[in-house]
Scaffold this motif. Structure first.
Motif, PDB file in Angstrom:
ATOM      1  N   ASP A 134      13.041  -3.835  -1.233  1.00 33.21           N
ATOM      2  CA  ASP A 134      12.199  -4.990  -1.868  1.00 33.21           C
ATOM      3  C   ASP A 134      12.529  -6.174  -2.835  1.00 33.21           C
ATOM      4  O   ASP A 134      13.065  -5.288  -4.187  1.00 33.21           O
ATOM      5  N   VAL A 135      13.286  -7.395  -2.332  1.00 31.15           N
ATOM      6  CA  VAL A 135      13.566  -7.712  -3.972  1.00 31.15           C
ATOM      7  C   VAL A 135      12.818  -9.302  -4.004  1.00 31.15           C
ATOM      8  O   VAL A 135      12.362  -9.356  -3.508  1.00 31.15           O
ATOM      9  N   ASP A 162       6.786  -3.387  -1.427  1.00 29.28           N
ATOM     10  CA  ASP A 162       4.804  -3.104  -2.024  1.00 29.28           C
ATOM     11  C   ASP A 162       3.616  -4.083  -1.086  1.00 29.28           C
ATOM     12  O   ASP A 162       2.865  -3.824  -1.549  1.00 29.28           O
ATOM     13  N   GLY A 163       4.557  -5.288  -0.666  1.00 29.44           N
ATOM     14  CA  GLY A 163       3.799  -6.017   0.011  1.00 29.44           C
ATOM     15  C   GLY A 163       2.454  -5.314   0.871  1.00 29.44           C
ATOM     16  O   GLY A 163       1.542  -6.237   1.325  1.00 29.44           O
ATOM     17  N   LEU A 177      -3.871  -3.801   7.172  1.00 26.47           N
ATOM     18  CA  LEU A 177      -3.495  -3.677   5.801  1.00 26.47           C
ATOM     19  C   LEU A 177      -3.622  -4.970   5.298  1.00 26.47           C
ATOM     20  O   LEU A 177      -3.968  -5.745   4.269  1.00 26.47           O
ATOM     21  N   VAL A 178      -2.599  -5.702   6.694  1.00 27.34           N
ATOM     22  CA  VAL A 178      -1.942  -7.446   5.765  1.00 27.34           C
ATOM     23  C   VAL A 178      -2.376  -8.204   6.354  1.00 27.34           C
ATOM     24  O   VAL A 178      -3.003  -8.547   7.386  1.00 27.34           O
ATOM     25  N   PRO A 179      -3.326  -9.607   5.995  1.00 29.94           N
ATOM     26  CA  PRO A 179      -3.751 -10.728   5.362  1.00 29.94           C
ATOM     27  C   PRO A 179      -2.808 -11.325   7.088  1.00 29.94           C
ATOM     28  O   PRO A 179      -1.548 -11.382   7.370  1.00 29.94           O
ATOM     29  N   VAL A 221       6.525  -8.078   3.734  1.00 30.41           N
ATOM     30  CA  VAL A 221       5.975  -6.661   4.037  1.00 30.41           C
ATOM     31  C   VAL A 221       7.161  -6.219   5.080  1.00 30.41           C
ATOM     32  O   VAL A 221       7.105  -6.352   5.647  1.00 30.41           O
ATOM     33  N   VAL A 222       6.964  -5.013   4.639  1.00 32.22           N
ATOM     34  CA  VAL A 222       8.120  -3.920   5.245  1.00 32.22           C
ATOM     35  C   VAL A 222       7.699  -2.221   5.439  1.00 32.22           C
ATOM     36  O   VAL A 222       7.197  -1.845   5.154  1.00 32.22           O
ATOM     37  N   LEU A 223       7.276  -2.042   6.965  1.00 35.03           N
ATOM     38  CA  LEU A 223       6.756  -0.687   7.431  1.00 35.03           C
ATOM     39  C   LEU A 223       7.513  -0.526   7.736  1.00 35.03           C
ATOM     40  O   LEU A 223       7.784  -0.472   9.405  1.00 35.03           O
ATOM     41  N   LEU A 224       8.071   1.081   7.200  1.00 36.64           N
ATOM     42  CA  LEU A 224       9.127   1.658   8.252  1.00 36.64           C
ATOM     43  C   LEU A 224       8.668   2.945   8.451  1.00 36.64           C
ATOM     44  O   LEU A 224       7.819   3.525   7.829  1.00 36.64           O
ATOM     45  N   MET A 225       8.312   3.867  10.102  1.00 38.49           N
ATOM     46  CA  MET A 225       7.569   4.882  10.407  1.00 38.49           C
ATOM     47  C   MET A 225       9.239   5.343  11.588  1.00 38.49           C
ATOM     48  O   MET A 225       9.755   5.230  12.344  1.00 38.49           O
ATOM     49  N   ALA A 226       8.911   7.045  11.152  1.00 38.22           N
ATOM     50  CA  ALA A 226       9.538   7.929  11.874  1.00 38.22           C
ATOM     51  C   ALA A 226       9.462   8.982  12.189  1.00 38.22           C
ATOM     52  O   ALA A 226       9.254   9.449  10.927  1.00 38.22           O
TER      53      ALA A 226
END
Length: 822
Positions: free
Chosen positions: A500-501, A632-633, A675-677, A684-689
């Protein structure tokens, strides 16, 4: 409404026969006072005779008396209203008529005053002659129809609307004299007035009258019922006023208001062009087309200023609208090329940059478009179009296209007022179109950047099943500072990255791209997670020092300071995962039974921020477990991270991760949706493995003695193992690779030697030794006797490299399972 008796009383109050009589001398003093005057004003004769009449008037009228006296002398009398002070003090509003009276030829002049009480009266009583003259000479059209709605009387002013003189209207209905009006609607209003007795005021009607058969005329009409002396309705009295200019001005204002509300609601060029056509129909035209230069639709930069005939092409139909469903007048469909004859008005307007108007089109002239196939070609008569305007679409000195307006059902031709309105509407749309064009160009550039910054697709590997969801806060550009990566490593391992930048948009994306490239480079070195983050931290520090403090901050320098990153490496052979964080936390592990755990990571500072060294933690990961890494987003809807409760964040994430889903992709999407409006405050980034384990049968390992004779034995073992795996075609190259790597380890390394073969998507060969020195690829000369080992290895394998461990190094190679390409 006043009753008949009340009306009669009012009329008697104006009857001069019953008026009080007062005699004034030449000095305007009271010379005679009658009993009627005493009853009207309360004074006895002895109290007023000899007094100046001004003393009996209210102050405001007493001041008028000198002027009234002169007017009486000049005109021989006067009639009007005066307020007389009653004996008890209240004013009596009186209708006064003053006439001269002379006692003898040589005697002084006297004035006879006739006074009637006008308090509560509606006004003067007028004769029928006065009333007829008033109605006949009124500039407002007036007419009376009987109970059958047939004309019985009309004034001269009504003739201005056509339909002949008044005597020719007698006995006719409205439809007989004005066929261009909606007589049925107007007569319905008259019948309503006849039935209810309630007047209708300000009824607005639009139609064509005989005096102006080729243009719509607006009229304001008022209707009142007429009753006889017994209160029975006998007809309707109505008035007509031409309010065309007011009506058209209101239409223009309404159209401009709609244009302000509807144009530019999006940053899409095609949609904005369609909005322009929609706004103009039917308020201004019956059929509208919007043709834009192809470069405008592509977001390019058109040529500034007027265009030449060559530059003007090609145009494309970006929008059109008609009062008729399906836009039957269109001979060019939206998105198609709109090719016009070189000397046609559309091309002249485009190249000349000036508007064009034609009040009456030649009905037999062909439509201007050329290259139209089959039955789509038509004349203006076929299309029913009779008047036209063409307005260039121009913004900021740049020509964007043309807008063409036609009328079909409305008979009035376009005039200069219509052209001015069209130019104003098109001018407003042109700014929105230019904004949309500029946005299209910037967005296309941003999307190209995005395609290079984020992975197009997740790489194929056997270690983990992976799903990712990316949602930027900047929905216009689709860019942000968050990123993720899945990087295959040697030994069938895989690296997972989320970062996250600080910031959003293209600047944050540029900084993110630099960090992502750096992470990929560091991953290729097979460094452990904590060392990857340490090198990344140094990179951000150097970028910050390179920035000129007096110049504008660079996106990839200053904005990268404070960036966060989590780097994890999973080994499917041993089933363990090591990870380290830089200012990033909250990884979650969903066990195969659905329970959620949050492993504690050693806290690490954000990138570019001084702090303690980075540390990694190694965790066992059961097969089927899901590792969830997010920025964090994902939880930013509850507010910035410093203001949120960490325990509450974990609980919210836990509840969502515990939900089941048919697939990992569905599960990943469901977590973000929950979770995100719709408009996230942060990227937002979500990585699931989901972890996989390599079967034991797909891995073999041997400890080797430091004896050159072991090379032959290990070649035999390798050959037998490849035969068991069904990889006989790889036997020759793999024996060669194993021989070279083991021989090098025996000759140049120290400590124990171990060989491991892994059959994954590729055939992996790894040789362990205790030496920290890595071999180097050489390009030997023809006369050299050695140095060709690693060169041959590089030629027969897809990839090879070195990674370091705490007690030595590993030389590894990868070969395609289908064998080397010949």
């Amino acid at each position: 409404m006043a009753t008949s008796e009340e009306s009669g009383v009012a009329r008697r109050r104006f009857d001069m026969v019953d008026a009080a009589v007062v005699l004034l001398d030449a000095r305007m003093a009271v010379a005679g006072w009658t009993g009627d005057a005493e009853r009207l004003f309360g004074y006895r004769g002895a109290e007023v005779v000899g007094r100046a009449v001004a003393e009996l008037l209210m102050p405001e009228d007493a001041e008028r008396l000198p002027d009234l006296t002169r007017r009486c002398g000049r005109n021989g009398g006067w009639t009007g209203l005066l307020a007389v002070r009653h004996r008890d003090g209240h004013p009596v509003v009186t209708t006064v008529r003053v006439v001269p009276a002379v006692e003898a030829a040589e005697g002084p002049s006297r004035w006879v005053v006739l006074a009637a009480d006008s308090t509560g009266a509606a006004g003067w009583d007028m004769s029928r002659t006065v009333l007829e003259r008033l109605a006949s000479h009124s500039p407002i059209g007036i007419a009376i129809v009987d109970a059958d709605l047939r004309y019985v009387w009309s004034n001269a002013a009504l003739e201005q609307f056509g339909g002949g003189p008044a005597h020719q209207r007698i006995g006719k209905r409205l439809a007989d004299i004005q066929p261009g009006l909606n007589a049925q609607a107007l007569e319905a209003v008259m019948r309503q007035v006849l039935e209810t007795g309630e007047a209708v005021v300000g009824y607005e009607h639009v139609g064509t009258v005989r005096s102006a058969p080729h243009r719509d005329t607006a009229h304001a009409m008022s209707f009142t019922r007429l009753d006889d002396d017994h209160g029975n309705p006998i007809g309707v009295y109505y008035t007509v006023v031409d309010v065309t200019e007011r009506y058209r001005a209101r239409q223009r204002l309404t159209l401009l208001d709609q244009a302000g509300k509807r144009l530019g609601r999006t940053l899409d060029v095609m949609q904005t062009a369609q909005e322009l056509a929609d706004v103009a129909v039917p308020g201004l035209a019956d059929f509208v087309t919007v043709d834009l230069l192809e470069t405008v639709l592509e977001g390019g930069e058109p040529v500034a200023g007027p265009l030449s005939g060559t530059d003007a092409m090609p145009l494309r139909r970006a929008g059109h609208q008609s009062v008729n469903e399906g836009v039957p007048e269109a001979v060019v469909e939206i998105g198609e090329v709109a090719a016009y004859l070189p000397e046609a008005p559309p091309i002249r307007a485009l190249t000349g940059g000036t508007s064009w108007i034609e009040e009456r089109l030649d009905p037999l002239a062909p439509e201007w478009a050329t290259g139209i196939a089959g039955d789509r070609a038509a004349t203006f008569l076929d299309l029913g179009l009779h008047t036209a305007m063409i307005v260039p679409v121009r913004a900021r000195g740049t020509m964007l296209g043309i807008t063409t307006f036609f009328r079909r059902h409305r008979q009035d031709p376009f005039d200069q007022d219509d052209l001015g309105l069209a130019e104003e509407v098109v001018g407003r749309a042109a700014l929105s179109l230019d904004n949309a064009r500029r946005y299209t160009r910037e967005r296309d550039a941003a999307l190209v950047l995005q395609r290079h910054l984020l992975p197009h697709r997740l790489p194929e590997q056997d270690a983990m099943e992976v799903a990712a969801c990316y949602r930027p806060a900047d929905e216009l550009t689709g860019l942000g500072g968050d990123w993720f990566d899945v990087i295959p490593l040697s030994g069938a391992r895989v690296a997972l990255v989320v970062g996250d930048v600080v910031g959003h948009g293209i600047e944050a994306a540029a900084a993110m791209g630099r960090l992502r490239a750096a992470v990929q480079t560091l991953a290729d070195l097979d460094l452990p997670p904590e060392e990857v983050l340490a090198h990344l931290d140094d990179l951000v520090d150097r970028a910050g020092y390179e920035d000129d403090a007096e110049a504008a901050p660079r996106a990839d320098g200053v904005r990268a300071k404070g960036a966060s990153c989590l780097y994890a490496v999973y080994d499917p052979v041993g089933g363990h995962c090591s990870m380290a964080a830089a200012g990033h936390g909250l990884p979650a592990i969903v066990a195969p039974d659905g329970t959620v755990d949050f492993p504690e990571l050693p806290p690490g500072p954000a990138l570019g921020v001084s702090g303690p060294p980075f540390e990694s933690v190694e965790l066992p990961l059961a097969e089927g477990s899901v590792l969830a890494l997010c920025t964090d987003g994902l939880l930013a809807a509850e507010g910035p991270a410093p203001q949120r409760d960490a325990a509450a964040d974990r609980e919210r994430l836990r509840r969502v991760l515990e939900r089941r889903a048919p697939s990992l992709d569905d599960r990943c999407q469901a977590v973000v949706e929950a979770l995100v409006p719709a408009r996230p405050p942060d990227d937002v980034v979500l990585l699931m493995a989901r972890a996989r384990r390599l079967d034991a049968e797909r891995t073999v390992s041997w400890e080797l003695p430091r004896d050159p004779a072991a090379v032959a034995e290990v070649r035999k073992r390798t050959s037998r193992q490849l035969c068991e795996w069904g990889l006989d075609e790889l036997t020759f190259t793999t024996e060669l690779v194993v021989s070279e790597l083991v021989t090098n380890a025996i000759r140049h390394a120290s400590g124990p030697i171990r060989l491991r073969l892994i059959m994954s998507r590729t055939l992996v060969c790894e040789v362990w030794d205790a030496s920290p020195t890595a071999p180097h690829l050489r390009h030997p000369k023809t006369t050299d006797e050695g140095g060709r080992g690693l060169f041959l290895v590089s030629q027969f394998t897809q990839r090879w490299g070195t990674r370091y461990t705490q007690d030595g190094k590993i030389i590894w190679t990868e070969q395609s399972l289908t064998g080397p390409e010949i």
